[in-house]
Motif scaffolding. Structure first.
Motif, PDB file in Angstrom:
ATOM      1  N   VAL A  86      47.083  51.007  31.374  1.00  0.00           N
ATOM      2  CA  VAL A  86      47.333  50.911  32.812  1.00  0.00           C
ATOM      3  C   VAL A  86      48.183  49.674  33.054  1.00  0.00           C
ATOM      4  CG1 VAL A  86      46.281  50.639  35.084  1.00  0.00           C
ATOM      5  CG2 VAL A  86      45.185  52.095  33.365  1.00  0.00           C
ATOM      6  N   ARG A  87      49.277  49.873  33.746  1.00  0.00           N
ATOM      7  CA  ARG A  87      50.179  48.765  34.056  1.00  0.00           C
ATOM      8  C   ARG A  87      50.101  48.453  35.548  1.00  0.00           C
ATOM      9  NH1 ARG A  87      53.072  47.426  29.682  1.00  0.00           N
ATOM     10  NH2 ARG A  87      53.528  49.035  28.143  1.00  0.00           N
ATOM     11  N   TRP A  88      49.989  47.168  35.843  1.00  0.00           N
ATOM     12  CA  TRP A  88      49.907  46.692  37.225  1.00  0.00           C
ATOM     13  C   TRP A  88      51.284  46.234  37.669  1.00  0.00           C
ATOM     14  CZ3 TRP A  88      47.528  46.876  41.568  1.00  0.00           C
ATOM     15  CH2 TRP A  88      47.746  45.909  42.541  1.00  0.00           C
ATOM     16  N   ASP A  89      51.736  46.746  38.785  1.00  0.00           N
ATOM     17  CA  ASP A  89      53.008  46.341  39.375  1.00  0.00           C
ATOM     18  C   ASP A  89      52.678  45.428  40.555  1.00  0.00           C
ATOM     19  OD1 ASP A  89      55.413  46.006  40.687  1.00  0.00           O
ATOM     20  OD2 ASP A  89      55.872  48.142  40.841  1.00  0.00           O
ATOM     21  N   GLY A  90      52.691  44.128  40.317  1.00  0.00           N
ATOM     22  CA  GLY A  90      52.324  43.169  41.340  1.00  0.00           C
ATOM     23  C   GLY A  90      53.249  43.165  42.538  1.00  0.00           C
ATOM     24  N   GLN A  91      54.510  43.490  42.314  1.00  0.00           N
ATOM     25  CA  GLN A  91      55.472  43.491  43.413  1.00  0.00           C
ATOM     26  C   GLN A  91      55.155  44.588  44.436  1.00  0.00           C
ATOM     27  OE1 GLN A  91      59.511  43.820  41.996  1.00  0.00           O
ATOM     28  NE2 GLN A  91      60.125  42.151  43.354  1.00  0.00           N
ATOM     29  N   ASN A  92      54.737  45.746  43.939  1.00  0.00           N
ATOM     30  CA  ASN A  92      54.419  46.862  44.829  1.00  0.00           C
ATOM     31  C   ASN A  92      52.914  47.072  45.008  1.00  0.00           C
ATOM     32  OD1 ASN A  92      57.156  47.663  45.307  1.00  0.00           O
ATOM     33  ND2 ASN A  92      57.183  48.442  43.211  1.00  0.00           N
ATOM     34  N   ALA A  93      52.116  46.217  44.379  1.00  0.00           N
ATOM     35  CA  ALA A  93      50.649  46.304  44.437  1.00  0.00           C
ATOM     36  C   ALA A  93      50.149  47.697  44.078  1.00  0.00           C
ATOM     37  CB  ALA A  93      50.142  45.871  45.808  1.00  0.00           C
ATOM     38  N   THR A  94      50.639  48.211  42.935  1.00  0.00           N
ATOM     39  CA  THR A  94      50.215  49.530  42.467  1.00  0.00           C
ATOM     40  C   THR A  94      49.866  49.479  40.986  1.00  0.00           C
ATOM     41  OG1 THR A  94      52.486  50.163  41.971  1.00  0.00           O
ATOM     42  CG2 THR A  94      51.637  50.796  44.141  1.00  0.00           C
ATOM     43  N   ARG A 142      45.397  42.843  28.978  1.00  0.00           N
ATOM     44  CA  ARG A 142      46.668  42.494  28.345  1.00  0.00           C
ATOM     45  C   ARG A 142      47.208  41.205  28.968  1.00  0.00           C
ATOM     46  NH1 ARG A 142      49.581  46.365  25.482  1.00  0.00           N
ATOM     47  NH2 ARG A 142      51.466  45.573  26.448  1.00  0.00           N
ATOM     48  N   ASP A 143      46.300  40.384  29.492  1.00  0.00           N
ATOM     49  CA  ASP A 143      46.658  39.147  30.167  1.00  0.00           C
ATOM     50  C   ASP A 143      46.859  38.034  29.139  1.00  0.00           C
ATOM     51  OD1 ASP A 143      46.936  36.896  31.720  1.00  0.00           O
ATOM     52  OD2 ASP A 143      44.956  37.010  32.634  1.00  0.00           O
ATOM     53  N   PRO A 144      48.084  37.537  28.970  1.00  0.00           N
ATOM     54  CA  PRO A 144      48.321  36.475  27.993  1.00  0.00           C
ATOM     55  C   PRO A 144      47.701  35.136  28.400  1.00  0.00           C
ATOM     56  CG  PRO A 144      50.333  36.935  29.219  1.00  0.00           C
ATOM     57  CD  PRO A 144      49.312  37.953  29.648  1.00  0.00           C
ATOM     58  N   ALA A 145      47.274  35.006  29.666  1.00  0.00           N
ATOM     59  CA  ALA A 145      46.693  33.744  30.135  1.00  0.00           C
ATOM     60  C   ALA A 145      45.185  33.671  29.895  1.00  0.00           C
ATOM     61  CB  ALA A 145      46.988  33.565  31.627  1.00  0.00           C
ATOM     62  N   GLY A 146      44.618  34.672  29.220  1.00  0.00           N
ATOM     63  CA  GLY A 146      43.203  34.598  28.859  1.00  0.00           C
ATOM     64  C   GLY A 146      42.271  35.389  29.747  1.00  0.00           C
ATOM     65  N   GLY A 147      42.789  36.222  30.599  1.00  0.00           N
ATOM     66  CA  GLY A 147      41.929  37.079  31.409  1.00  0.00           C
ATOM     67  C   GLY A 147      41.253  38.123  30.540  1.00  0.00           C
ATOM     68  N   ASN A 148      40.269  38.816  31.117  1.00  0.00           N
ATOM     69  CA  ASN A 148      39.601  39.867  30.361  1.00  0.00           C
ATOM     70  C   ASN A 148      39.231  41.020  31.282  1.00  0.00           C
ATOM     71  OD1 ASN A 148      36.598  39.750  31.181  1.00  0.00           O
ATOM     72  ND2 ASN A 148      37.105  37.603  30.802  1.00  0.00           N
ATOM     73  N   CYS A 149      39.024  42.165  30.687  1.00  0.00           N
ATOM     74  CA  CYS A 149      38.599  43.363  31.414  1.00  0.00           C
ATOM     75  C   CYS A 149      37.401  43.948  30.696  1.00  0.00           C
ATOM     76  CB  CYS A 149      39.709  44.408  31.461  1.00  0.00           C
ATOM     77  SG  CYS A 149      41.177  43.879  32.363  1.00  0.00           S
ATOM     78  N   ASN A 150      36.517  44.583  31.454  1.00  0.00           N
ATOM     79  CA  ASN A 150      35.388  45.252  30.833  1.00  0.00           C
ATOM     80  C   ASN A 150      35.059  46.534  31.575  1.00  0.00           C
ATOM     81  OD1 ASN A 150      33.574  44.542  33.030  1.00  0.00           O
ATOM     82  ND2 ASN A 150      33.531  42.492  32.158  1.00  0.00           N
ATOM     83  N   VAL A 151      34.324  47.389  30.891  1.00  0.00           N
ATOM     84  CA  VAL A 151      33.893  48.658  31.467  1.00  0.00           C
ATOM     85  C   VAL A 151      32.631  48.397  32.278  1.00  0.00           C
ATOM     86  CG1 VAL A 151      32.967  50.946  30.917  1.00  0.00           C
ATOM     87  CG2 VAL A 151      34.890  50.012  29.617  1.00  0.00           C
ATOM     88  N   THR A 152      32.604  48.914  33.486  1.00  0.00           N
ATOM     89  CA  THR A 152      31.418  48.768  34.331  1.00  0.00           C
ATOM     90  C   THR A 152      30.607  50.053  34.388  1.00  0.00           C
ATOM     91  OG1 THR A 152      32.711  49.332  36.296  1.00  0.00           O
ATOM     92  CG2 THR A 152      32.475  46.994  35.760  1.00  0.00           C
ATOM     93  N   THR A 153      31.271  51.199  34.332  1.00  0.00           N
ATOM     94  CA  THR A 153      30.569  52.483  34.367  1.00  0.00           C
ATOM     95  C   THR A 153      31.343  53.516  33.566  1.00  0.00           C
ATOM     96  OG1 THR A 153      31.743  53.178  36.362  1.00  0.00           O
ATOM     97  CG2 THR A 153      29.609  52.127  36.686  1.00  0.00           C
ATOM     98  N   LEU A 177      37.981  38.044  40.005  1.00  0.00           N
ATOM     99  CA  LEU A 177      38.624  39.347  39.887  1.00  0.00           C
ATOM    100  C   LEU A 177      40.130  39.212  40.072  1.00  0.00           C
ATOM    101  CD1 LEU A 177      36.108  41.556  41.874  1.00  0.00           C
ATOM    102  CD2 LEU A 177      36.709  41.830  39.468  1.00  0.00           C
ATOM    103  N   GLN A 178      40.893  39.887  39.213  1.00  0.00           N
ATOM    104  CA  GLN A 178      42.351  39.848  39.324  1.00  0.00           C
ATOM    105  C   GLN A 178      42.920  41.191  38.901  1.00  0.00           C
ATOM    106  OE1 GLN A 178      44.409  37.164  36.700  1.00  0.00           O
ATOM    107  NE2 GLN A 178      44.031  38.401  34.896  1.00  0.00           N
ATOM    108  N   ASP A 179      44.072  41.540  39.450  1.00  0.00           N
ATOM    109  CA  ASP A 179      44.783  42.736  39.033  1.00  0.00           C
ATOM    110  C   ASP A 179      45.626  42.401  37.812  1.00  0.00           C
ATOM    111  OD1 ASP A 179      43.976  44.620  41.061  1.00  0.00           O
ATOM    112  OD2 ASP A 179      45.168  43.442  42.474  1.00  0.00           O
ATOM    113  N   GLY A 180      45.796  43.391  36.943  1.00  0.00           N
ATOM    114  CA  GLY A 180      46.618  43.174  35.760  1.00  0.00           C
ATOM    115  C   GLY A 180      46.648  44.397  34.875  1.00  0.00           C
ATOM    116  N   ASP A 181      47.434  44.316  33.799  1.00  0.00           N
ATOM    117  CA  ASP A 181      47.528  45.396  32.826  1.00  0.00           C
ATOM    118  C   ASP A 181      46.266  45.426  31.975  1.00  0.00           C
ATOM    119  OD1 ASP A 181      50.085  45.550  33.803  1.00  0.00           O
ATOM    120  OD2 ASP A 181      51.076  44.959  31.946  1.00  0.00           O
ATOM    121  N   PHE A 182      45.820  46.637  31.608  1.00  0.00           N
ATOM    122  CA  PHE A 182      44.670  46.760  30.721  1.00  0.00           C
ATOM    123  C   PHE A 182      44.721  48.076  29.970  1.00  0.00           C
ATOM    124  CE2 PHE A 182      43.337  48.489  34.791  1.00  0.00           C
ATOM    125  CZ  PHE A 182      42.655  49.653  34.452  1.00  0.00           C
TER     126      PHE A 182
END
Length: 188
Positions: A86-94, A142-153, A177-182
């Motif tokens: 999943v890719r996050w497009d921050g410019q278009n918030a999608t 896929r956050d190079p600044a050290g963010g993380n994602c996890n499965v909630t359900t 919480l932040q938007d980003g690629d995962f």
């Protein structure tokens, strides 16, 4: 036998199994090259073409075997596999699924819904066909600044069949919480 001996025996068994499977795989790659050449020999194009044809035939055979194995794995009545980038497009918030990397064994679509900042549902359409629940899902940032994602359900029981819906949350390095690629992987 104590626990330590049992663990060593089990590890040894797996190492030997790995060696056996590796040897079996290398045996399957054996190719007979019809023409060999020595220093000073005249090389003809027809003999070179025979060598290339032998290599092509071997590769074609391996590809056919691999395709047959993949079909068996994908057609398993008990198994399922889905992966999504999943890719996050921050410019278009999608958020959007990158279809070049993503895969759904059912052949269905993969979609993503952004619920709020850093919260998503990724849907693998048709992946729970036959109401076979209890798969496992993993998510990674896929956050190079050290963010993380996890499965909630993971929702794939009868109320969502035949789809698998994976809930994902992504955080920055500070835990907000932040938007980003995962990436998401679902296996049953």
């Amino acid at each position: 036998m104590n626990t330590r001996e049992g663990t060593m025996l089990q590890k040894t068994k797996y190492v030997l199994l790995g060696v056996f499977l590796s040897a079996l795989g290398l045996w399957g790659l054996a190719v007979t090259i019809p023409n060999t050449f020595q220093d000073g020999d005249v090389v003809s194009s027809s003999k070179m073409n025979e060598n290339f044809q032998a290599l092509k035939n071997a590769v074609d055979t391996l590809e056919t075997k691999l395709e047959a194995m993949n079909q068996k794995a994908l057609m398993s009545a008990e198994g399922a596999l889905g992966r999504a980038l999943v890719r996050w497009d921050g410019q278009n918030a999608t958020a959007a699924v990158d279809t070049t990397w993503s895969f759904n064994a059912s052949g269905g679509q993969i979609t993503v819904d952004r619920l709020s900042q850093g919260r998503y549902n990724v849907t693998f359409e048709g992946l729970a066909q036959g109401n076979k629940p209890f798969g496992t899902a993993l998510a990674g940032s896929r956050d190079p600044a050290g963010g993380n994602c996890n499965v909630t359900t993971v929702k794939n029981e009868a109320d969502n069949a035949p789809d698998v819906i994976v809930g994902v949350r992504c955080f920055d390095a500070a835990g907000a919480l932040q938007d980003g690629d995962f990436r998401v992987l679902y296996i049953r």
